[in-house]
Scaffold this active site. Structure first.
Site: not given
Ligand code: IPM
Ligand code: NAD
Ligand code: MN
Length: 337
Positions: A129, A207
């Site tokens: 991320y 997995d």
């Molecule tokens: C979560 C959501 C978020 C993430 C998205 C909306 C960015 O799916 O909080 O689980 O992936 O963290």
């Protein structure tokens, strides 16, 4: 000795982010219940997500970030709207920024039903991320999974401490048969393990972990894993324990306010119909009372009242017929009993 000025007691401030689609519907239930249960809390709404993009061009306006920073806790409903799916500025970007700005690296996602009692501890401010991303000259698009050992160490310590206070079992989920980051993750987890000899630790490939979660979820106590694996496995754990409408989360750092939000998204498919299940939002509110504000008594009352409402007034996602506000009425009634 000089007489000190009479001091007004400091109020506890909760920054509320109602967000998009079903977000404001479930947030309205949470604020209604908080006004009943903890009327001394100061609740303030702030623009965040798609609604903030429409108003200011930014999903996390400066005013909202400052309000969150100076609050005692952030109560957040989901953001995201199909309107922005292909846009350059998207609601989810503000969410990642807010998590990073508050450095809430430990995302606790409990999943409980019958004999199943799992706590997923998801690393929240690293990995795919937040790694390098871009487009190469030849058109190749890339996202990079990056972790520093110190990021793994702090989430591992948090997970070991949580496991110690529960049933003493920790499953560390990775993909060490393929990924360098996972091999480092595994090494660091085992270094940290020497400080927690009373916790039984096992490694599991992601997995297999998905398969085990679906086939024998009762074997797990605490699961610790990186950001993306934790995102996916926590939706699966929610599905195994009653569905996304029930699953709460708490995102905590070492200092400063935590963020408390449901695992589910903004559910555009049911928005505006008054049928969203507010239980995950209310359970996140209970986590806020407990972990964010140190108000365990009120947290327990709220959890109990949600349990009764789930029996008395289930919403359509649970096979019932109650509307969002009928569910809220049932929670208020249970609190009054
Ligand atoms: C979560 C959501 C978020 C993430 C998205 C909306 C960015 O799916 O909080 O689980 O992936 O963290
Ligand atoms: P989603 O979680 O919004 O919905 C998945 C399914 O679960 C849908 O059928 C939905 O109706 C149902 N559902 C979810 N919450 C429910 C509730 N409280 N009551 C009843 N049913 C519920 O996932 P999605 O459709 O993949 O994502 C929609 C949007 O939400 C996207 O823009 C995504 O980025 C965003 N999102 C935001 C967050 C967040 O803010 N924390 C989390 C996940 C997804
Ligand atoms: Mn998710």
């Amino acid at each position: 000795m000089s007489r000190s000025e009479p001091q007004l007691p400091e109020r506890t401030r909760v920054a509320c982010l109602p967000g998009d689609c079903i977000g404001p519907e479930v947030m309205a239930v949470a604020t209604r219940i908080l006004r009943e249960l903890a009327p001394d809390l100061e609740l303030e709404d702030h623009l965040f997500g798609g609604v903030a993009i429409r108003a200011t061009g930014d999903s996390l306006p400066d005013e909202t970030l400052e309000a969150c920073r100076s609050s005692d806790a952030v109560l957040k409903a989901p953001v995201g709207d199909p309107e922005f799916d292909a846009a350059d500025v998207r609601p989810e970007q503000g969410m990642l920024r807010l998590r990073a700005e508050l450095d809430v690296y430990a995302n606790l996602r409990p999943a409980r039903k019958g004999p199943v009692d799992i706590l997923i501890v998801r690393e929240l401010v690293g990995g795919l991320y937040f790694g390098a991303r871009g487009v190469r000259d030849d058109g190749t698009v890339f996202d990079t999974c990056e972790y520093h050992p110190s990021q793994v160490e702090r989430i591992a310590r948090r997970a070991f401490a949580l496991a110690r206070a529960r049933r003493g079992k920790l499953t560390s989920v990775d993909k060490a048969n393929v990924l360098e980051t996972s091999r480092m993750w595994r090494r660091v987890v085992h270094e940290v393990a020497t400080d927690y000899p009373d916790v039984e630790v096992e490694d599991m490939l992601v997995d297999n972990a998905a398969m085990q979660l679906a086939s024998s979820p009762e074997q797990f106590d605490v699961i610790v894993t990186e950001n993306m694996f934790g995102d996916i496995l926590s939706d699966l754990a929610a599905a195994m324990t009653g569905g996304l409408g029930l699953a709460p989360s708490a995102s905590l750092g070492d200092i400063g306010p935590g963020i408390f939000e449901p695992v589910h998204g903004s559910a555009p498919d049911i928005a505006g119909r008054g049928v969203a299940n507010p239980a995950a939002m209310l359970r996140s509110t209970a986590l806020m009372l407990e972990h964010g504000l140190g108000r365990e008594g009120e947290a327990r009352s709220l959890e109990g009242a949600v349990e009764s409402a789930l029996r008395d007034a289930p919403t359509p996602d649970l096979g019932g017929r109650a509307s969002t506000s009928e569910f809220a009425d049932a929670v208020v009634e249970a609190l009054a009993r």
